[in-house]
Write a protein that holds these residues in place. Sequence first.
Motif, PDB file in Angstrom:
ATOM      1  N   ARG A 110       0.326  -1.099  -0.202  1.00 44.88           N
ATOM      2  CA  ARG A 110      -0.044  -0.095   0.025  1.00 44.88           C
ATOM      3  C   ARG A 110       0.255   1.568  -0.082  1.00 44.88           C
ATOM      4  N   ILE A 111       0.807   2.270  -1.416  1.00 44.39           N
ATOM      5  CA  ILE A 111       1.784   3.791  -1.191  1.00 44.39           C
ATOM      6  C   ILE A 111       0.812   4.309  -0.375  1.00 44.39           C
ATOM      7  N   ASP A 112       0.669   6.258  -0.838  1.00 45.10           N
ATOM      8  CA  ASP A 112       0.240   6.584  -0.867  1.00 45.10           C
ATOM      9  C   ASP A 112       0.527   7.630  -2.234  1.00 45.10           C
ATOM     10  N   TRP A 113      -0.574   9.065  -2.372  1.00 39.38           N
ATOM     11  CA  TRP A 113      -0.531  10.010  -3.439  1.00 39.38           C
ATOM     12  C   TRP A 113       1.361  10.406  -3.622  1.00 39.38           C
ATOM     13  N   GLU A 114       2.485  10.381  -2.429  1.00 38.83           N
ATOM     14  CA  GLU A 114       3.666  11.084  -2.084  1.00 38.83           C
ATOM     15  C   GLU A 114       5.096  10.453  -2.011  1.00 38.83           C
ATOM     16  N   SER A 115       4.363   8.710  -3.079  1.00 36.23           N
ATOM     17  CA  SER A 115       5.076   7.492  -3.242  1.00 36.23           C
ATOM     18  C   SER A 115       5.631   7.757  -4.988  1.00 36.23           C
ATOM     19  N   PRO A 116       6.313   8.323  -5.898  1.00 34.16           N
ATOM     20  CA  PRO A 116       7.235   8.462  -7.006  1.00 34.16           C
ATOM     21  C   PRO A 116       6.454   7.020  -8.075  1.00 34.16           C
ATOM     22  N   GLU A 117       6.249   5.791  -7.402  1.00 34.74           N
ATOM     23  CA  GLU A 117       5.654   4.571  -8.417  1.00 34.74           C
ATOM     24  C   GLU A 117       4.300   4.827  -8.388  1.00 34.74           C
ATOM     25  N   VAL A 118       3.990   5.794  -7.823  1.00 36.14           N
ATOM     26  CA  VAL A 118       2.207   6.668  -8.262  1.00 36.14           C
ATOM     27  C   VAL A 118       1.967   7.122  -9.582  1.00 36.14           C
ATOM     28  N   MET A 119       3.073   8.030 -10.315  1.00 43.24           N
ATOM     29  CA  MET A 119       3.156   8.671 -11.300  1.00 43.24           C
ATOM     30  C   MET A 119       4.162   7.200 -11.917  1.00 43.24           C
ATOM     31  N   ARG A 120       4.763   6.351 -11.269  1.00 43.08           N
ATOM     32  CA  ARG A 120       5.612   5.112 -12.469  1.00 43.08           C
ATOM     33  C   ARG A 120       4.321   4.626 -13.243  1.00 43.08           C
TER      34      ARG A 120
ATOM     35  N   GLU B 176      -9.474  15.515   3.840  1.00 43.34           N
ATOM     36  CA  GLU B 176      -9.691  15.302   2.169  1.00 43.34           C
ATOM     37  C   GLU B 176      -9.062  16.599   1.372  1.00 43.34           C
ATOM     38  N   ALA B 177      -9.333  17.202   2.093  1.00 44.38           N
ATOM     39  CA  ALA B 177      -8.399  18.641   1.450  1.00 44.38           C
ATOM     40  C   ALA B 177      -7.645  18.576   0.900  1.00 44.38           C
ATOM     41  N   MET B 178      -6.653  18.094   2.072  1.00 47.16           N
ATOM     42  CA  MET B 178      -5.109  18.405   1.964  1.00 47.16           C
ATOM     43  C   MET B 178      -4.721  16.884   1.162  1.00 47.16           C
ATOM     44  N   SER B 179      -5.544  15.657   0.857  1.00 42.30           N
ATOM     45  CA  SER B 179      -5.097  14.898  -0.598  1.00 42.30           C
ATOM     46  C   SER B 179      -5.443  15.252  -1.779  1.00 42.30           C
ATOM     47  N   ALA B 180      -6.457  15.851  -1.988  1.00 43.36           N
ATOM     48  CA  ALA B 180      -7.052  16.986  -2.800  1.00 43.36           C
ATOM     49  C   ALA B 180      -5.907  17.996  -3.852  1.00 43.36           C
ATOM     50  N   LYS B 181      -5.075  18.600  -2.610  1.00 43.71           N
ATOM     51  CA  LYS B 181      -3.990  19.819  -3.185  1.00 43.71           C
ATOM     52  C   LYS B 181      -3.145  18.379  -4.311  1.00 43.71           C
ATOM     53  N   ARG B 182      -2.778  17.356  -3.425  1.00 42.64           N
ATOM     54  CA  ARG B 182      -1.655  16.217  -3.774  1.00 42.64           C
ATOM     55  C   ARG B 182      -1.798  16.230  -4.462  1.00 42.64           C
ATOM     56  N   ILE B 183      -3.461  15.500  -5.277  1.00 42.22           N
ATOM     57  CA  ILE B 183      -3.566  15.338  -6.107  1.00 42.22           C
ATOM     58  C   ILE B 183      -3.694  16.256  -7.043  1.00 42.22           C
ATOM     59  N   THR B 184      -3.853  16.813  -6.421  1.00 39.78           N
ATOM     60  CA  THR B 184      -3.958  17.929  -8.066  1.00 39.78           C
ATOM     61  C   THR B 184      -2.389  18.668  -8.614  1.00 39.78           C
ATOM     62  N   LEU B 185      -1.658  18.513  -7.514  1.00 36.99           N
ATOM     63  CA  LEU B 185      -0.337  18.627  -7.899  1.00 36.99           C
ATOM     64  C   LEU B 185       0.783  17.374  -8.696  1.00 36.99           C
ATOM     65  N   PHE B 186       0.207  16.369  -8.545  1.00 37.87           N
ATOM     66  CA  PHE B 186       0.468  15.186  -8.882  1.00 37.87           C
ATOM     67  C   PHE B 186      -0.447  15.015 -11.194  1.00 37.87           C
ATOM     68  N   CYS B 187      -1.625  15.923 -10.527  1.00 41.20           N
ATOM     69  CA  CYS B 187      -1.970  16.349 -12.132  1.00 41.20           C
ATOM     70  C   CYS B 187      -1.691  16.872 -13.040  1.00 41.20           C
TER      71      CYS B 187
END
Length: 684
Positions: A509-519, A571-582
Amino acid sequence: MDAVYKTLSLDPNRREIRLLKIITTAPQICCKLIISISLSKKNKRNHKRNYCALSYVWGDPNNLRDIEVNGAPHKITKNLAEALRNVQFHWARVNPNHEETEMLLWVDAICINQKDLIEKKHQIPLMGDIYASAGITFCSLSPKTTRTSLSLALDRVSELARRLEHNSSDDESEIVPDPVKIFETLHISGAGPEETTNETEQREARGSDDSQFDMLLELMGLPYWTRAWIFQELVLSKRLVFFYRNRSIGFKALSRVIEWAGAVSQSASSSSLPLGVRYAIRALCTDSVIRQTKYTRKILLTRKSTTDLVVEDVVVQWLGEFGTNLSATNPKDHVYALLGISGLAIEADYDKKTSVADVYITYCERMMTSTRQMPSASLAFLRSAGRANGSPGPYSLPTWVPNFPHCASSKACTVRPFPGHEVPRCDAWSTFVEAAGDTKIDGRTLVTTYLTVDIIEDISGTFGDSTAVRLNFLSSVFKMLRHLYDDSGRPYSNNHPFIKLASAFCQARIDWESPEVMRVARMFQLAVLTAEDEAPKDERVVKALGKNFAQQICCDIEEISDRMDSMGWVEAMSAKRITLFCIELVSMNPFKDNGSAHEIFADQLRHSFDGMQIARIAGGDFVIVPLAASIGDRIVLLGGYNDVCLIREERGYFSYIGPAGIATEIVNEKVSQARQETQLIRIR
């Protein structure tokens, strides 16, 4: 030849072998066959008689040459004829004070009566001792075609070995000698006129980048390195000399070059090397057998020097896994060829009444007995078994029996995680796997315990060559993501479906901060870019890098923005991380940079986009599964087997499917909570 063998009959009780003397090689090869030694320990004086062994690939059984043995005509393959013509030259180089005709040689095709099944039955178990007792094993390298640069390749590797030896003696502090320095003005030493008779070979001798890569790749890609019998010969022999015509190199020198190339390829500076050097290093790194030979020799030495039975188990398990990479003409030889190393108590039986399935089942029985100190490895042979590995196949194998021929030609099906996210397995997992007391083989049935982790509810298409197939794969994955996203209330936390998909690739299990999500995202973007080959490139780029792709993986920035005000702080903090990811997701840079693009493509290959599917399970997570998987298959743990795998119920019994890639935490939670749910299973 039958009359010759009758006059030189062998005594199985004394473990006798025949030896060959080469009398002449031109115009025809003429040999003399003799009974020379007994390998029995009771005959120590006779056992010390010096002889050499020949290692070679038999080659095309229809491409034969005539020779003479003890005055009688005999046919051998072209490869063996070439080896016999040249081996005396290399023996004389090692023994300069002796005449070539003094050489005594053991050659399986001649020294064993290949038509006598009874003789083969008692001679084949001796082959490990034959190679271990030989003073030198001469290894004949046969090219795939008549158009070859093999002589030049051996010259080049020999020169590399000399330079490495010289470099290390000058500067012992330099652990990995500089590849640019080692390859600098590299010449082909001793290239004779027969190797440079035309313009192409002259260019190869000068060593252009392409020719250097091609000649080294030819050497490392020879069929010789893939044969099961040859691997045993390499491991057990005291001294090895590899030769082609009048060129040769020793095992130590070849191994040194290959190990150095491997170290260079793993260094941080490898990507900045000149292109030609990088190509040469890449070609040398295609070898695995030389490295595995050294490793196997080390563990065999450890086995000899200890009474620890766990070491014995490690040897048997290791050979069972590596042996699946090796090829054999006779399917029974996938087992018989390694008996000299494994020590498994199996008698070679080439009688047609004994089926291939019978031989493989016997192998599994001996494996289970030999890994008694490692109960979690007693079913390790399952890694080469299952419908994912082509069973039942042409030999009507039970699905739990390893399909060696299929694995040798297509490689065993594996589900490999991204490295760096290893999660310890809980104590309950280990306890369940090691409590394999009920595990046994009953005829063609494997009986053991199992625990259901989850069940496949939906499964993607396959990632094939055609546009339609690839689009179906992508469409089915995106639909599963959307289904899970909507069913789970559109979460932006680490319960987001794309995080669960990426976790399946990591098997953790990983999270949005893991570089593997982008991989993982980049792998799918590359799939979109290459799916519609006939579509305009600009259109494909928009689909892969525009907001359309983010929407497909349920990461819509506009939707996030609209819902931001109604979110809680977490949830807002997670949403911000998703925004940076996008924002990073829509960047074209990784696909403009060749190095990054190659890494993304390598990820696709490494994680078998061409050999896997993505499954959604009842618990709301994703699993990476082989092509043989289907909806309804169970994800399970089996007693005696450490890996998560798939089974299928069909017509009142279970069949074994293959491996499954799932986040370790999911299995830990299940096995910790439900030990009482284990049941007995019969797999056919």
